[in-house]
Design an enzyme around this catalytic site. Structure first.
Site, PDB file in Angstrom:
ATOM      1  N   PRO A  16     107.438  21.546  47.565  1.00 20.68           N
ATOM      2  CG  PRO A  16     109.055  21.307  49.233  1.00 20.68           C
ATOM      3  CD  PRO A  16     108.500  22.299  48.261  1.00 20.68           C
ATOM      4  CG  MET A  17     102.922  20.118  48.515  1.00 23.99           C
ATOM      5  SD  MET A  17     101.373  20.619  47.695  1.00 23.99           S
ATOM      6  CE  MET A  17     101.866  20.495  45.956  1.00 23.99           C
ATOM      7  CD  GLN A  70     111.908  19.409  51.229  1.00 22.61           C
ATOM      8  OE1 GLN A  70     111.063  18.620  51.620  1.00 22.61           O
ATOM      9  NE2 GLN A  70     111.690  20.713  51.140  1.00 22.61           N
ATOM     10  CB  CYS A 100     107.940  18.992  56.900  1.00 24.83           C
ATOM     11  SG  CYS A 100     106.595  17.794  57.094  1.00 24.83           S
ATOM     12  CG  HIS A 169     104.337  27.809  54.843  1.00 20.08           C
ATOM     13  ND1 HIS A 169     103.669  27.094  53.860  1.00 20.08           N
ATOM     14  CD2 HIS A 169     103.383  28.230  55.698  1.00 20.08           C
ATOM     15  CE1 HIS A 169     102.379  27.087  54.144  1.00 20.08           C
ATOM     16  NE2 HIS A 169     102.178  27.768  55.254  1.00 20.08           N
ATOM     17  CG  ASN A 200     105.228  27.959  50.521  1.00 21.15           C
ATOM     18  OD1 ASN A 200     105.426  27.096  51.361  1.00 21.15           O
ATOM     19  ND2 ASN A 200     104.303  27.802  49.596  1.00 21.15           N
ATOM     20  N   GLY A 201     102.912  30.164  50.869  1.00 17.74           N
ATOM     21  CA  GLY A 201     101.799  30.149  51.802  1.00 17.74           C
ATOM     22  C   GLY A 201     100.597  30.932  51.310  1.00 17.74           C
ATOM     23  CG  ASP A 202      97.316  30.998  53.047  1.00 19.52           C
ATOM     24  OD1 ASP A 202      97.344  29.752  53.018  1.00 19.52           O
ATOM     25  OD2 ASP A 202      97.003  31.653  54.074  1.00 19.52           O
ATOM     26  NE  ARG A 225      97.839  24.180  51.961  1.00 21.79           N
ATOM     27  CZ  ARG A 225      97.320  24.812  53.000  1.00 21.79           C
ATOM     28  NH1 ARG A 225      96.323  24.251  53.679  1.00 21.79           N
ATOM     29  NH2 ARG A 225      97.769  25.996  53.365  1.00 21.79           N
TER      30      ARG A 225
END
EC number: 1.3.1.-
Length: 337
Positions: A16-17, A70, A100, A169, A200-202, A225
């Site tokens: 989710p972003m 979410q 977040c 994350h 999650n993350g990178d 991203r």
């Protein structure tokens, strides 16, 4: 991967972003390989449910199931009501945002700020799980600072109170998006709970996805991203995990076609005026690093109609296609970004 009764087609999930994972983006990512996509966060405050923004964020018309909404907030009763409201509106899974790091969210004690108050985390999770008859999942970070990584405690609370999948994350709230994500905490959490864990993350390449899955033991990876301007990353990862080989990268013609499809969906979803503005950032992501793209993006931001925007995109890629199908990047750094 399975969440409650929902068997996902693979273990690749769109993170989710805010301002990004609207319905057009989710639909596109699912078509290009994602097994699930989570909506932008929806406020738990019932006074906002009738707002245009909240209605749009909850719009999943025509989207491949499961539809995941979410919710964000800090009051257990309000979060429970928000969960019920969104399930009544068609959500198949409710995801609770405790990840977040944005100041405007944390300043009202929501998002990752909740990680400071484990008792409140328990009350929120308990209230939401009891309020609905669909699976409830949770998104967190590793903790609220590097000296206070309490993800193990939060994960245990989540499991004990009925959360059916936990996404994490690999940064703390204090890290925001700086530095590198760490996966040791995710691995420790995976070893400590029986519910599915999503890392999650990178995660920016097929190789990185494979490494993270193997290192952490996670059941799935969540990509945010890295999918901006590159929604085909999901099919690339899926293929690599299955075969150990790489799909050929999309050529200029396919990127143009995907971008034009995306823009047309944005115009239909938001209306021409708003869709034009939302489209600008996506065009920037799709063309980042391409030769002459900086000049193109600068001009793009001055265009005032959706028609002009589409013509400009067609012309930019038309020049590439006239020369070659192969994309030319300014430098390796731009390509890697």
């Amino acid at each position: 991967m399975k969440i409650g009764p929902h068997q996902l087609k693979n273990n690749l999930i769109v993170a989710p972003m805010a301002g990004v994972t609207d319905r057009p983006f989710r639909v596109l990512c699912k078509r290009l390989g994602a097994g699930m996509a989570v909506s932008e966060m929806v406020a738990s405050n019932s006074l906002l449910w009738g707002s245009e923004k909240t209605i749009r964020r909850g719009n999943h018309e025509g989207e491949v199931e499961p539809k995941v909404i979410q919710i964000a907030g800090a009051d257990p009763e309000m979060m429970a009501e928000a969960a019920k409201y969104n399930v009544d509106s068609g959500a198949h899974i409710i995801d609770i945002n405790m990840g977040c790091p944005a100041k405007k969210i944390c300043n009202v004690a929501a998002g990752s700020a909740l990680l400071k108050d484990e008792a409140l985390v328990a009350r929120i999770v308990d209230a939401v799980v009891k309020a609905v008859n669909v699976p409830v999942t949770l998104k967190i970070r590793t903790g609220w600072s590097k000296d206070n990584r309490n993800a193990l405690a939060i994960a245990k609370i989540a499991e004990d109170h009925g959360i059916q999948s936990l996404a994490m994350h690999g940064r703390t709230r204090a890290c925001m998006y700086t530095g590198d994500a760490e996966y040791d905490t995710i691995r420790d959490v995976k070893q400590s709970v029986k519910i599915p864990v999503v890392a999650n993350g990178d995660i920016t390449t097929p190789e990185k996805a494979k490494f993270v899955l193997e290192y952490t033991g996670a059941d799935a990876v969540m990509i945010g991203r890295a999918a901006q301007g590159r929604p085909w990353i999901f099919r690339e990862i899926e293929h690599f995990l299955a075969t150990g080989t790489h799909l050929p990268p999309p050529d200029a013609r396919e990127i143009r076609d995907v971008l034009v499809e995306h823009l047309n969906d944005l115009y239909a979803f938001y209306g021409l005026e708003r869709g034009l503005k939302v489209g600008r950032k996506h065009i920037g992501w799709y063309t980042k690093g391409l030769r002459n793209s900086a000049v193109f993006r600068s001009r793009m931001n001055t265009l005032e109609t959706a028609g002009e925007q589409l013509v400009a995109v067609e012309h930019f890629f038309g020049e590439i296609l006239a020369h070659s199908q192969q994309l030319e990047y300014e430098d390796e750094v731009a390509l890697a970004a």
